[in-house]
Every structure is written in C-alpha cells, then in structure tokens.
Design a protein around this motif. Structure first.
Motif, PDB file in Angstrom:
ATOM      1  N   GLY A 134      56.876  37.006  32.831  1.00  0.00           N
ATOM      2  CA  GLY A 134      55.740  35.591  32.462  1.00  0.00           C
ATOM      3  C   GLY A 134      56.288  34.287  32.417  1.00  0.00           C
ATOM      4  O   GLY A 134      55.929  33.665  32.796  1.00  0.00           O
ATOM      5  N   GLY A 274      51.491  33.528  32.766  1.00  0.00           N
ATOM      6  CA  GLY A 274      52.087  33.982  32.745  1.00  0.00           C
ATOM      7  C   GLY A 274      52.637  34.191  30.622  1.00  0.00           C
ATOM      8  O   GLY A 274      52.771  34.918  29.892  1.00  0.00           O
ATOM      9  N   LEU A 277      51.282  37.454  29.797  1.00  0.00           N
ATOM     10  CA  LEU A 277      52.513  38.567  29.863  1.00  0.00           C
ATOM     11  C   LEU A 277      53.657  38.630  28.932  1.00  0.00           C
ATOM     12  O   LEU A 277      53.975  39.894  28.097  1.00  0.00           O
ATOM     13  N   ILE A 278      53.614  37.188  28.082  1.00  0.00           N
ATOM     14  CA  ILE A 278      54.125  37.329  27.423  1.00  0.00           C
ATOM     15  C   ILE A 278      53.474  37.451  25.554  1.00  0.00           C
ATOM     16  O   ILE A 278      54.653  38.655  25.058  1.00  0.00           O
TER      17      ILE A 278
END
Length: 300
Positions: A134, A274, A277-278
């Motif tokens: 991410g 991104g 994902l984080i």
C-alpha cells in the motif's frame, strides 16, 4: 480483562489519532520549509513542544534516573532518525522518501523478533506485507538507490528501533516522563544540527517571520509533536511494537486525505488502492488482539 480490552482499544485509537496528526503536517511543512530551513524548523518545533509539555505536566510528575536514561535513549534514536530523514530528503524525491521511511513497518517486527525474542504471528507478517504494498502504491513513482535513499533507510531503521524500544520501555506510569525527556533530547539534537553553519547558512537558528508561519509552527509543535509523543508513548505501553508500526502506517493515508480535502489534490486510483491496502493491514493486526481478549474473558 475488560479493563485490558478497553486500554487496548483506546491505545489503538490513540495511534490512529497520532497518525492523523502526522499526516496533516505534510501540506503544512511543504508550505513553511520554503521559508524556513528544515533543521531550524525542527529545532523550533521541538523546543516549543518541550516547553509546552513541561509547563502542562512538569509540576505533576517526577522523573527518576531510570526514566531519564530511557527517555534520553529514545530521544537520541528519534532525533537521529529525524535528522537523517531530513538530510536524505535533500537528495531524493519526497514520495520516495516517504516510501523508504515506511520501511520501519517491516523493520519493526524483524527487530522485535531479534532483540526482544518475540515470535511474530503470521497474520502480522501478512499485515506488514499489505502495508508495504500500500505504501508503495501510494508513494512510489520510480525508484533509484542513491545517497539520499541510503540515509533514509538508516532513518527508517532508527524509527523501527525507537518503536521497539518504546514498546519495551514504556509503561502507563512513566509515559508522561518519557515523553518529556524524549522531546527535550530531540530538541537538543535538532538545535545542534540547525546551529551548525553550512555553505548556505550562517550559524544560528532562523525563526518564523510571519504570523502565518508561527501558526503553522505552533500546530506542528503542540499537536504534531507534544500531543503525538504522549499518545505514542502511552499507546505503546499497551500495544506490541509490530502492531503499532502497522497502525502508524496510516500516516500517508491521512496525508493523502488532507491533501485532497485542503490541498486541492484530486482523488486517484493510487490513493484508493494504496489506502485500502493499508487500512486492510491495520484491520488484520487488530483482529488477533480481539480474539485473545475475548478468549481471556471466557476463561475468566
């Protein structure tokens, strides 16, 4: 067990607030460093943070010798990382610097496993991988390893060492004392570097010259330094370093959100992917603690 679960949830939220405060500084720092040298900005920022926290909590806490020694070590690690990251930023793109600094997310569980001899759960490693992917999607637009990147890698390792050490040394009772000592040591390190003459500046520390810049510096000092140092130090007394590092990886997500909300930037696919994902990595590391605390409640 309910108390422990409550403390863990509050610590989780504290790290999220800390990451949000850090993320909000990107657009502010980008503005003010065009008028104030970075080292000078750091010195003034942490000096005000130290003074403010000292006024608020100083009269009510006792700093014993062990807290002084631990706080000095932690401050040395964090202050050195700040200086190296700043020096590296002068030789590399900001996006690359942000990604390389984020390597602390990977380095933290590795150092925790080696130094503290702790077994890192598989789900935590999965979360670390998701966080790094991410971070890469959010920040990378080309990458080449050079002098600036090398300095930033060392800074990331120092940040990771700070997170591991803080998780090992901090307790709820010593959080305020450790925070104050850390800020003072960071101030001394940054002031020493800022005072040192260079080819482009004379000895001394440049102060903000306008009310606008002073407002930015005060926000950086009071919210993004004093408050966040207390939040991180207290939170890490309740959350293990590897999980804390993944939660702290939310910083660039917050930075992107503030850039869209206040910096005039547009939402991009990179931001969305991104960021998701984080956020997913943060959700993963939070789940094992929930299951552990619930099982303890059932046993109790």
């Amino acid at each position: 067990m309910l108390v422990a679960r409550s403390h863990t949830r509050v610590a989780f939220l504290a790290l999220l607030v800390m990451a949000a405060a850090w993320g909000s500084t990107f657009i502010l720092i980008k503005d003010v460093v065009s008028r104030i040298p970075v080292a000078d900005l750091l010195a003034v920022r942490f000096a005000i943070a130290s003074l403010a926290l000292g006024i608020v909590v100083g009269p009510r806490i006792q700093i014993f010798r062990d807290v002084l020694a631990k706080g000095a070590l932690l401050g040395l690690l964090y202050g050195s990382a700040q200086i190296l990251q700043t020096a590296g930023l002068a030789h590399t793109a900001a996006s690359v610097s942000g990604f390389v600094t984020g390597l602390y997310v990977v380095a933290t569980p590795l150092l925790a496993a080696v130094i503290l001899r702790r077994r890192i759960a598989r789900v935590t490693w999965l979360a670390v991988c998701l966080a790094m992917i991410g971070l890469g999607i959010l920040s990378l637009r080309g990458f080449a390893l050079g002098y600036g990147e090398l300095l930033t890698v060392i800074a990331a390792l120092l940040y990771a060492r700070h997170i591991v050490a803080l998780g090992h040394l901090s307790t709820p009772q010593t959080a305020m004392g450790l925070s104050l000592v850390q800020l003072i040591v960071i101030t001394l390190i940054c002031a020493a570097v800022a005072w040192w003459p260079t080819s482009t500046s004379e000895a001394g520390i440049q102060l903000p010259e306008t009310n606008h810049d002073w407002l930015i510096v005060l926000y950086l000092a009071l919210i993004a330094s004093a408050l966040t140092m207390v939040l991180q130090t207290w939170a890490q007394a309740h959350i293990e370093p590897s999980r804390a590092a993944v939660i702290m990886a939310m910083e660039p997500v917050w930075a992107a959100a503030f850039a869209v909300a206040f910096g005039g930037e547009s939402i991009t696919a990179r931001m969305v992917i991104g960021g998701l994902l984080i956020v997913s990595s943060m959700y993963l590391v939070e789940q094992p603690e929930r299951r552990f605390l619930r099982s303890k409640e059932y046993v109790g």
